[in-house]
Design a protein around this motif. Structure first.
Motif, short mmCIF file in Angstrom:
data_model
loop_
_atom_site.label_atom_id
_atom_site.label_comp_id
_atom_site.label_asym_id
_atom_site.label_seq_id
_atom_site.Cartn_x
_atom_site.Cartn_y
_atom_site.Cartn_z
N PRO A 57 0.82 -1.20 0.00
CA PRO A 57 0.00 0.00 0.00
C PRO A 57 0.86 1.26 0.00
N ALA A 58 0.37 2.26 -0.69
CA ALA A 58 1.07 3.55 -0.67
C ALA A 58 0.81 4.22 0.67
N PRO A 59 1.78 5.00 1.15
CA PRO A 59 1.51 5.71 2.40
C PRO A 59 0.37 6.68 2.18
N SER A 60 -0.46 6.85 3.18
CA SER A 60 -1.60 7.76 3.02
C SER A 60 -1.11 9.19 2.98
N ALA A 61 -1.91 10.04 2.37
CA ALA A 61 -1.55 11.45 2.29
C ALA A 61 -1.36 12.05 3.67
N ALA A 62 -2.15 11.59 4.61
CA ALA A 62 -2.07 12.14 5.96
C ALA A 62 -0.77 11.76 6.65
N THR A 63 -0.14 10.67 6.25
CA THR A 63 1.08 10.23 6.93
C THR A 63 2.34 10.63 6.19
N THR A 64 2.23 11.18 4.98
CA THR A 64 3.40 11.56 4.23
C THR A 64 3.50 13.07 4.22
N SER A 65 4.49 13.60 4.88
CA SER A 65 4.67 15.04 4.94
C SER A 65 5.82 15.46 4.04
N GLN A 66 6.04 16.77 3.94
CA GLN A 66 7.15 17.31 3.16
C GLN A 66 8.46 16.66 3.62
N LYS A 67 8.63 16.48 4.90
CA LYS A 67 9.84 15.90 5.46
C LYS A 67 10.01 14.45 5.00
N ASP A 68 8.91 13.73 4.78
CA ASP A 68 8.97 12.32 4.42
C ASP A 68 9.31 12.09 2.95
N VAL A 69 9.15 13.10 2.09
CA VAL A 69 9.33 12.90 0.66
C VAL A 69 10.72 12.35 0.33
N PRO A 70 11.82 12.93 0.84
CA PRO A 70 13.12 12.35 0.50
C PRO A 70 13.25 10.90 0.97
N ASP A 71 12.79 10.59 2.18
CA ASP A 71 12.88 9.23 2.67
C ASP A 71 12.04 8.29 1.82
N TYR A 72 10.85 8.70 1.48
CA TYR A 72 9.95 7.90 0.65
C TYR A 72 10.60 7.64 -0.71
N THR A 73 11.11 8.67 -1.32
CA THR A 73 11.73 8.55 -2.64
C THR A 73 12.98 7.68 -2.55
N GLU A 74 13.80 7.91 -1.54
CA GLU A 74 15.02 7.11 -1.39
C GLU A 74 14.70 5.63 -1.17
N THR A 75 13.64 5.37 -0.43
CA THR A 75 13.22 3.98 -0.22
C THR A 75 12.82 3.35 -1.55
N ARG A 76 12.06 4.09 -2.35
CA ARG A 76 11.62 3.57 -3.65
C ARG A 76 12.81 3.34 -4.57
N ILE A 77 13.77 4.26 -4.56
CA ILE A 77 14.96 4.11 -5.40
C ILE A 77 15.71 2.84 -5.01
N ALA A 78 15.93 2.65 -3.72
CA ALA A 78 16.66 1.46 -3.25
C ALA A 78 15.91 0.18 -3.59
N GLU A 79 14.59 0.17 -3.37
CA GLU A 79 13.81 -1.03 -3.66
C GLU A 79 13.82 -1.37 -5.14
N LEU A 80 13.66 -0.36 -5.98
CA LEU A 80 13.66 -0.60 -7.42
C LEU A 80 15.04 -1.10 -7.88
N HIS A 81 16.09 -0.50 -7.36
CA HIS A 81 17.46 -0.92 -7.66
C HIS A 81 17.63 -2.41 -7.35
N ASP A 82 17.16 -2.81 -6.20
CA ASP A 82 17.28 -4.22 -5.79
C ASP A 82 16.41 -5.13 -6.66
N LYS A 83 15.17 -4.74 -6.91
CA LYS A 83 14.26 -5.59 -7.66
C LYS A 83 14.70 -5.81 -9.11
N MET A 84 15.37 -4.81 -9.68
CA MET A 84 15.80 -4.95 -11.07
C MET A 84 17.25 -5.42 -11.18
#
Length: 164
Positions: free
Chosen positions: A41-68
């Motif tokens: 599930p995607a994080p809900s809008a209520a739980t993702t703040s401006q501060k979370d964007v870099p962490d969220y994006t970095e997590t996605r980058i790392a996960e995609l790197h690993d999966k591919m």
């Protein structure tokens, strides 16, 4: 990550239809990252703040790197993709935050124009990411391409189910 349409039923439905691809390419949502049968599930809008964007994006980058299974030889192309993902996430979040800041005083027309800007930015982000990803994709082995294809296919299937 996108609180813009909260409380706006028309825009909520439109976002699902019009921006599924933009969101996918702008920040590789968790549904994209999930391999076949692993919908996250995607994080809900209520739980993702401006501060979370870099962490969220970095997590996605790392996960995609690993999966591919990105190799050391593909590091340069992968870093270009990651830079685009970071820039896209930052740009979309800035527009979304600006819209949220003014949402109480916006007229209906201003609201639609703000949404139009966000969708246009998502489309521009999608183009940038597609271009960067294409360069990486051309360096991938057949097995890596199959993994990437499966990741995108799974996202599309999940997005279609969510849009119903």
């Amino acid at each position: 990550m996108f609180e813009y349409d909260r409380g706006r039923p028309f825009l909520r439905r439109a976002r699902g239809v019009m921006t599924a691809g933009g969101i996918l390419l702008a920040c590789f949502s968790p549904l994209l990252i999930a391999g076949p049968g692993e919908a996250q599930p995607a994080p809900s809008a209520a739980t993702t703040s401006q501060k979370d964007v870099p962490d969220y994006t970095e997590t996605r980058i790392a996960e995609l790197h690993d999966k591919m299974h990105i190799s050391e030889g593909q590091a340069g192309q992968w870093e270009a993709v990651a830079r685009v993902m970071r820039a896209n996430a930052k740009a979309i979040e800035a527009l979304t935050a600006e819209s949220r800041k003014n949402e109480q005083s916006m007229t209906a027309v201003e609201d639609l124009r703000a949404y139009q800007e966000i969708v246009a930015a998502q489309a521009k982000s999608a183009q940038k990411l597609a271009d960067a990803f294409d360069v990486l994709y051309q360096t991938m082995t057949d097995d890596q391409r199959k993994l990437a294809d499966a990741v995108f296919r799974q996202y599309r299937q999940n997005a279609m189910k969510a849009g119903k």
